[in-house]
Scaffold this active site. Structure first.
Site, PDB file in Angstrom:
ATOM      1  N   ARG A   1       5.638  -1.218  10.736  1.00 33.01           N
ATOM      2  CA  ARG A   1       5.687  -1.355  12.192  1.00 33.01           C
ATOM      3  C   ARG A   1       5.729  -2.827  12.625  1.00 33.01           C
ATOM      4  O   ARG A   1       6.277  -3.170  13.669  1.00 33.01           O
ATOM      5  CB  ARG A   1       4.466  -0.661  12.797  1.00 33.01           C
ATOM      6  CG  ARG A   1       4.491  -0.587  14.322  1.00 33.01           C
ATOM      7  CD  ARG A   1       3.183  -0.009  14.837  1.00 33.01           C
ATOM      8  NE  ARG A   1       3.011   1.365  14.443  1.00 33.01           N
ATOM      9  CZ  ARG A   1       3.348   2.397  15.221  1.00 33.01           C
ATOM     10  NH1 ARG A   1       3.884   2.176  16.409  1.00 33.01           N
ATOM     11  NH2 ARG A   1       3.151   3.632  14.803  1.00 33.01           N
TER      12      ARG A   1
ATOM     13  N   ASP B   1       9.413   1.718  13.732  1.00 32.64           N
ATOM     14  CA  ASP B   1       8.364   2.598  14.235  1.00 32.64           C
ATOM     15  C   ASP B   1       8.662   3.971  13.665  1.00 32.64           C
ATOM     16  O   ASP B   1       9.662   4.610  14.030  1.00 32.64           O
ATOM     17  CB  ASP B   1       8.395   2.627  15.772  1.00 32.64           C
ATOM     18  CG  ASP B   1       7.320   3.535  16.353  1.00 32.64           C
ATOM     19  OD1 ASP B   1       6.701   4.303  15.598  1.00 32.64           O
ATOM     20  OD2 ASP B   1       7.107   3.491  17.575  1.00 32.64           O
TER      21      ASP B   1
ATOM     22  N   LYS C   1      -2.698   4.028 -15.734  1.00 33.16           N
ATOM     23  CA  LYS C   1      -3.587   3.172 -16.529  1.00 33.16           C
ATOM     24  C   LYS C   1      -3.358   3.419 -18.017  1.00 33.16           C
ATOM     25  O   LYS C   1      -3.225   4.554 -18.472  1.00 33.16           O
ATOM     26  CB  LYS C   1      -5.049   3.443 -16.155  1.00 33.16           C
ATOM     27  CG  LYS C   1      -5.403   2.968 -14.741  1.00 33.16           C
ATOM     28  CD  LYS C   1      -6.860   3.227 -14.424  1.00 33.16           C
ATOM     29  CE  LYS C   1      -7.211   2.729 -13.031  1.00 33.16           C
ATOM     30  NZ  LYS C   1      -7.138   1.256 -12.915  1.00 33.16           N
TER      31      LYS C   1
ATOM     32  N   GLU D   1     -18.455   3.016  -8.537  1.00 30.15           N
ATOM     33  CA  GLU D   1     -18.037   1.816  -7.813  1.00 30.15           C
ATOM     34  C   GLU D   1     -19.274   1.074  -7.315  1.00 30.15           C
ATOM     35  O   GLU D   1     -20.260   1.697  -6.923  1.00 30.15           O
ATOM     36  CB  GLU D   1     -17.166   2.189  -6.612  1.00 30.15           C
ATOM     37  CG  GLU D   1     -15.883   2.904  -6.959  1.00 30.15           C
ATOM     38  CD  GLU D   1     -15.102   3.251  -5.700  1.00 30.15           C
ATOM     39  OE1 GLU D   1     -14.121   2.529  -5.404  1.00 30.15           O
ATOM     40  OE2 GLU D   1     -15.461   4.219  -5.012  1.00 30.15           O
TER      41      GLU D   1
ATOM     42  N   HIS E   1      -2.505   6.761  -9.143  1.00 27.67           N
ATOM     43  CA  HIS E   1      -2.372   5.523  -9.916  1.00 27.67           C
ATOM     44  C   HIS E   1      -3.208   5.537 -11.191  1.00 27.67           C
ATOM     45  O   HIS E   1      -2.931   4.772 -12.118  1.00 27.67           O
ATOM     46  CB  HIS E   1      -2.708   4.305  -9.059  1.00 27.67           C
ATOM     47  CG  HIS E   1      -4.156   4.139  -8.761  1.00 27.67           C
ATOM     48  ND1 HIS E   1      -4.759   4.661  -7.643  1.00 27.67           N
ATOM     49  CD2 HIS E   1      -5.139   3.491  -9.445  1.00 27.67           C
ATOM     50  CE1 HIS E   1      -6.037   4.355  -7.651  1.00 27.67           C
ATOM     51  NE2 HIS E   1      -6.302   3.640  -8.722  1.00 27.67           N
TER      52      HIS E   1
ATOM     53  N   LYS F   1      -1.103   8.845  -2.078  1.00 27.16           N
ATOM     54  CA  LYS F   1      -2.159   9.643  -1.455  1.00 27.16           C
ATOM     55  C   LYS F   1      -2.732   8.887  -0.241  1.00 27.16           C
ATOM     56  O   LYS F   1      -2.548   7.672  -0.135  1.00 27.16           O
ATOM     57  CB  LYS F   1      -3.248   9.963  -2.479  1.00 27.16           C
ATOM     58  CG  LYS F   1      -4.174   8.773  -2.814  1.00 27.16           C
ATOM     59  CD  LYS F   1      -5.465   9.257  -3.391  1.00 27.16           C
ATOM     60  CE  LYS F   1      -6.470   8.125  -3.483  1.00 27.16           C
ATOM     61  NZ  LYS F   1      -7.823   8.453  -3.242  1.00 27.16           N
TER      62      LYS F   1
ATOM     63  N   LYS G   1     -20.235   5.420  -4.541  1.00 26.12           N
ATOM     64  CA  LYS G   1     -20.170   4.022  -4.120  1.00 26.12           C
ATOM     65  C   LYS G   1     -21.566   3.408  -4.178  1.00 26.12           C
ATOM     66  O   LYS G   1     -22.572   4.104  -4.142  1.00 26.12           O
ATOM     67  CB  LYS G   1     -19.615   3.922  -2.701  1.00 26.12           C
ATOM     68  CG  LYS G   1     -18.118   4.230  -2.619  1.00 26.12           C
ATOM     69  CD  LYS G   1     -17.578   3.964  -1.237  1.00 26.12           C
ATOM     70  CE  LYS G   1     -16.067   4.097  -1.188  1.00 26.12           C
ATOM     71  NZ  LYS G   1     -15.356   3.110  -2.033  1.00 26.12           N
TER      72      LYS G   1
ATOM     73  N   HIS H   1      -8.120  11.751  -8.763  1.00 27.70           N
ATOM     74  CA  HIS H   1      -8.335  11.005 -10.004  1.00 27.70           C
ATOM     75  C   HIS H   1      -9.149  11.791 -11.036  1.00 27.70           C
ATOM     76  O   HIS H   1      -8.759  11.927 -12.197  1.00 27.70           O
ATOM     77  CB  HIS H   1      -9.051   9.684  -9.720  1.00 27.70           C
ATOM     78  CG  HIS H   1      -8.358   8.822  -8.721  1.00 27.70           C
ATOM     79  ND1 HIS H   1      -6.992   8.743  -8.605  1.00 27.70           N
ATOM     80  CD2 HIS H   1      -8.856   7.975  -7.773  1.00 27.70           C
ATOM     81  CE1 HIS H   1      -6.677   7.892  -7.642  1.00 27.70           C
ATOM     82  NE2 HIS H   1      -7.786   7.424  -7.120  1.00 27.70           N
TER      83      HIS H   1
END
Length: 480
Positions: free
Chosen positions: A46, A87, A176, A210, A172, A142, A328, A234
């Site tokens: 955009r 746009d 790996k 994480e 992703h 995603k 997390k 994942h």
């Protein structure tokens, strides 16, 4: 036969993913001579800017996120780039985009990294501009929906313009190196596959931990939560790779056929097989950090931690629990798979005072890629007071084992496969929908049983209930 595209169209070209991963990956591939000389990269988003301004934008991103030893080809790569502001909700802009893309003699690869609400209007725009005709394939980043129904809606919209063999759904993690090496470990070594079943394996653990909090993902994460953000894609892909039957060959259809069988064999999770949590203020790596609600700026019931006990109901895995956890603000950043073997049926060393421990295979995915197999060995000595045994690790550190190779970003392989048309490391529609069906059942269970997140301090391994989830089966989480 797959044909390498000579045009790559990047939607979301000014976004965080483009800056951190896509542009650095493409630049690194170009520097290594892995992109065809005639490949042109057209970015769109955009933001209003010229091609010259976008090249300056891309240069800044590359100088920030590319390692210094891989920056030699920046100038050459920037010459491939052009940019058109669009746009996504307005059809008119797509005609200008089509003019910039021009004629793609070999093919067009599209990478779509936008908000889920923009998927359908973007597809409509591509159709309107004729950018779905000919040898065109599309990669979808995603999130692909928030539940099965919304995922089906997105997939239906894409399927109106692209056949399944031209749709590349991206996870992703599948790019790996160690994740791919899991297939080599299982299916290229006679040592493992004969014992890769319920007869010899006690349980499997999958951890994605994480240390970070919300960072720049406040809006997305609070609407998603750990279950949909990490487990749905994942972690279920990792589970499928661990549990799948040997495919007939290493091609996209055979590999994905076996993965979807595993996903369909997942037993619905019971009330006592799930734990959710949300972090409170604490310390991570010696630094004080706020709680989730403080970062968010409001109270929330969104989970930042999930632990699950899953079962794959087939012959190979009957009775073998798969323990999964993700969260997390945990003590360390780590993604790993632990395959815990059973105890030996009889120890000939017991009457000599020696104890044995079962073998364990640890497959590290991040931050370090490695494979470690724990085995029993005799401690050197004359054994006058009995034989002593000790568990020792056999380590394969991938960077050391393959010291002459370049460590690559996962997106390098995925972008190269998208451009080249290889679907092996991408997720098929029936996989995505099988994953969502299982996840939706868990969310329904949480609602019906009023299962809400338990508090845990930042810097801990989650709620104490997550420890109990495994320990009541005599299992300890691998936190070493």
């Amino acid at each position: 036969m797959n044909i390498t595209a000579d045009r790559l169209l990047l939607f979301g070209a000014t976004g965080d993913l483009a800056q951190r991963m896509l542009l650095p990956s493409l630049c690194a591939l170009d520097a290594d001579g892995l992109l065809e000389p005639d490949l042109r990269v057209v970015g769109t988003a955009r933001s209003e800017m010229t091609t010259a301004a976008y090249r300056d934008f891309a240069r800044a991103a590359l100088e920030k996120y590319l390692p210094e030893n891989r920056r030699g080809g920046i100038a050459q790569f920037l010459d491939r780039l052009s940019y058109v502001p669009v746009d996504a909700t307005t059809l008119g802009g797509y005609e200008v985009l089509a003019e910039e893309v021009g004629e793609y003699a070999k093919g067009l690869a599209i990478f779509l990294s936008t908000a889920p609400s923009l998927f359908e209007p973007t597809i409509d725009g591509l159709v309107h501009a004729g950018l779905t005709e000919g040898n065109v394939r599309i990669g979808l980043e995603k999130p692909l929906g928030t539940d099965l129904a919304s995922s089906e809606e997105i997939n239906d919209a894409v399927a109106r313009a692209f056949s399944e063999d031209r749709i590349f759904r991206i996870d992703h993690y599948l790019g790996k190196e160690t994740v791919q090496n899991l297939l080599a470990l299982r299916f290229a070594n006679l040592l493992f596959e004969p014992v890769w079943n319920a007869t010899y394996i006690d349980h499997v653990q999958i951890t994605v931990a994480e240390t970070v909090g919300l960072e720049s993902r406040i809006g997305y994460y609070d609407d998603s939560g750990a279950l949909r953000d990490m487990v749905q894609n994942h972690m279920l892909q990792l589970l499928a790779l661990v549990a799948m039957e040997p495919p007939t060959s290493f091609d996209s259809t055979a590999v994905r056929d076996e993965k979807v069988k595993v996903l369909r064999a997942l037993r619905p999770v019971a009330k006592d097989e799930t734990v959710t949590g949300q972090y409170r203020a604490g310390a991570v790596n010696g630094e004080a950090v706020p709680g989730y609600d403080e970062e968010l700026g409001k109270d929330s019931e969104t989970e930042t931690f999930v632990a699950l006990k899953a079962h794959v109901d087939n012959w190979r895995w009957k009775g073998v629990p798969f323990y999964m956890r993700t969260g997390k603000r945990l003590p360390e950043r780590v993604t790993e798979i632990v395959v815990q073997f059973r105890c030996i049926p009889h120890s000939i060393f017991a009457d000599r005072g020696a104890t044995t421990r079962p073998n364990r295979l640890v497959i590290g995915i991040q931050p370090e890629e490695n494979v470690q197999l724990s085995m029993m060995a005799k401690v050197p000595g004359l054994d006058r007071e009995g034989i002593r045994l000790r568990q020792i690790p056999l380590d394969i550190a991938m960077p050391d084992a393959f010291s002459g190779t370049v460590r690559r970003i996962a997106y390098e392989r995925l972008l190269l496969d998208l451009i080249g048309g290889d679907q092996t490391l991408f997720v098929r529609r029936d996989e995505v929908e099988a994953q969502w069906e299982w996840i939706d059942a868990i969310r329904t269970l949480w609602e019906e049983e009023v299962i809400t997140p338990k508090s845990y301090g930042a810097g801990s391994w989650g709620p104490s209930a997550a420890i109990a989830l495994a320990e009541r089966d005599g299992v300890s989480w691998h936190d070493e």
